[in-house]
Design a protein around this motif. Sequence first.
Motif, PDB file in Angstrom:
ATOM      1  N   UNK A  29       0.925  -1.199  -0.009  1.00  0.00           N
ATOM      2  CA  UNK A  29       0.053   0.203  -0.070  1.00  0.00           C
ATOM      3  C   UNK A  29       0.821   1.314  -0.007  1.00  0.00           C
ATOM      4  N   UNK A  30       1.947   1.246   0.818  1.00  0.00           N
ATOM      5  CA  UNK A  30       2.762   2.263   0.923  1.00  0.00           C
ATOM      6  C   UNK A  30       3.625   2.614  -0.344  1.00  0.00           C
ATOM      7  N   UNK A  31       3.943   1.724  -1.204  1.00  0.00           N
ATOM      8  CA  UNK A  31       4.744   1.814  -2.373  1.00  0.00           C
ATOM      9  C   UNK A  31       3.839   1.691  -3.776  1.00  0.00           C
ATOM     10  N   UNK A  32       2.306   1.827  -3.668  1.00  0.00           N
ATOM     11  CA  UNK A  32       1.589   1.857  -4.811  1.00  0.00           C
ATOM     12  C   UNK A  32       1.844   2.760  -6.006  1.00  0.00           C
ATOM     13  N   UNK A  33       2.000   4.008  -5.237  1.00  0.00           N
ATOM     14  CA  UNK A  33       2.186   5.201  -6.213  1.00  0.00           C
ATOM     15  C   UNK A  33       3.395   5.473  -6.779  1.00  0.00           C
ATOM     16  N   UNK A  34       3.491   6.644  -7.534  1.00  0.00           N
ATOM     17  CA  UNK A  34       4.661   6.931  -8.447  1.00  0.00           C
ATOM     18  C   UNK A  34       5.808   6.768  -7.319  1.00  0.00           C
ATOM     19  N   UNK A  35       6.891   6.435  -7.488  1.00  0.00           N
ATOM     20  CA  UNK A  35       8.029   6.184  -6.874  1.00  0.00           C
ATOM     21  C   UNK A  35       8.733   7.442  -6.648  1.00  0.00           C
ATOM     22  N   UNK A  36       8.581   7.977  -5.374  1.00  0.00           N
ATOM     23  CA  UNK A  36       9.073   9.136  -4.832  1.00  0.00           C
ATOM     24  C   UNK A  36      10.341   8.932  -3.930  1.00  0.00           C
ATOM     25  N   UNK A  37      10.432   7.645  -3.782  1.00  0.00           N
ATOM     26  CA  UNK A  37      11.505   7.115  -2.684  1.00  0.00           C
ATOM     27  C   UNK A  37      11.991   6.182  -3.460  1.00  0.00           C
ATOM     28  N   UNK A  38      13.163   5.757  -2.986  1.00  0.00           N
ATOM     29  CA  UNK A  38      13.977   4.505  -3.656  1.00  0.00           C
ATOM     30  C   UNK A  38      14.609   3.672  -2.755  1.00  0.00           C
ATOM     31  N   UNK A  39      13.617   3.519  -1.491  1.00  0.00           N
ATOM     32  CA  UNK A  39      14.132   2.329  -0.584  1.00  0.00           C
ATOM     33  C   UNK A  39      14.163   1.001  -1.438  1.00  0.00           C
ATOM     34  N   UNK A  40      14.849   0.244  -0.896  1.00  0.00           N
ATOM     35  CA  UNK A  40      15.113  -1.172  -1.547  1.00  0.00           C
ATOM     36  C   UNK A  40      13.829  -1.930  -1.445  1.00  0.00           C
ATOM     37  N   UNK A  41      12.919  -1.581  -0.429  1.00  0.00           N
ATOM     38  CA  UNK A  41      11.657  -2.151  -0.377  1.00  0.00           C
ATOM     39  C   UNK A  41      10.613  -1.948  -1.289  1.00  0.00           C
ATOM     40  N   UNK A  42      11.069  -1.124  -2.190  1.00  0.00           N
ATOM     41  CA  UNK A  42      10.033  -0.285  -3.230  1.00  0.00           C
ATOM     42  C   UNK A  42       9.965  -1.693  -4.152  1.00  0.00           C
ATOM     43  N   UNK A  43      11.180  -2.191  -4.867  1.00  0.00           N
ATOM     44  CA  UNK A  43      10.963  -3.171  -6.073  1.00  0.00           C
ATOM     45  C   UNK A  43      10.430  -4.290  -5.496  1.00  0.00           C
TER      46      UNK A  43
END
Length: 248
Positions: free
Chosen positions: A133-147
Motif C-alpha cells: 500500500x505504501x509503495x503503490x504510487x509513483x516512486x518518490x522514494x527509492x528504498x530497497x523495499x520499493x521493488x
Amino acid sequence: EDRSRSQRRPRLEASVSDEVSDTPSHAAVGVDVDLICNIASCMKPGCDLMNLCISVGPVDAAKVRTGYLRDNDQYVTASLQKLRDIRHLSVRQRDVSRRILHLPLFDKCRDNIAAWMQVNSDWRDRCTDENMERYKGIPLRTEANLVFNNPAVAIEIGLLEVLRFHVEEKGVDVNRRFWNGFNSDNEDMNDFLIELALVRGDMRILEFLLSVDGFDFTSMTEEGDIESLEHELISRCFDEHRLVNEQC
C-alpha cells in the motif's frame, strides 16, 4: 523500514561479478578472507570492488561478493536512484516517454538487484500488505523495499521472479489498474501491468501475464484504455499464447 548498513557505499560502475581471473587466492599467502570481506562491505565510492575480487582469485571472490551484497540495501537503493533521476530529468525536459524503459540502465538495474536477491534469499519477507500500500504510487522514494512491493516497478526493471511472487503469492490482480511505476505520468493514471510489460519488451514477463489464470484481456480493450498499436500487439501475443495452449 530498510535494513541498510549505513557504512556501506555501493559502487555500481564496477558490479560484483562471478567472473574473475585465475589469480592465486590471498588466503593461500596468509591473508584472512573474512577480513577482506569486511573491507569490501565498507568500501566507499571510488574504491574498485572488482579489482579486489580479481586480486583474491576466483574462489575467495565469491565470498567477497556475498559479504558485500548481504543485507546491503544501499546497493539496491543506488540502482533505483539512477532510474528515478532519469525520470525526473525527462519530466524537467518535458520529454516523458515510454522509451526510457528501453535504456540499458534498466537492464543494469535488473542485473544488480537479481545479484542482490541471490544473496538475500529472504527478500520475500519484505513484501507485506502494508508495504504494498505504501509503495503503490509513483516512486518518490527509492528504498530497497520499493521493488519488492510494487509490481509495476518490478516489470519496468524486468524482475520476473518478483512479479511472479506478487501475482501467485500476494494475489495481485493483473486486470486492475492500481500501480504506478517510474514511467507513470501521475497518480491518477495507472497503467495495466500488461501495458508496462509490452512497453518494456520483456517477453518472459509478457508471456507470464498472459498465462495467469483469470487474465481478462477483453475487459481492458472494451474500456478503450489501450492505444490501437498496443491493442494490436497484445492481441497478437494473446492469440498466439491461446493457440499454443490449445495445441498442447
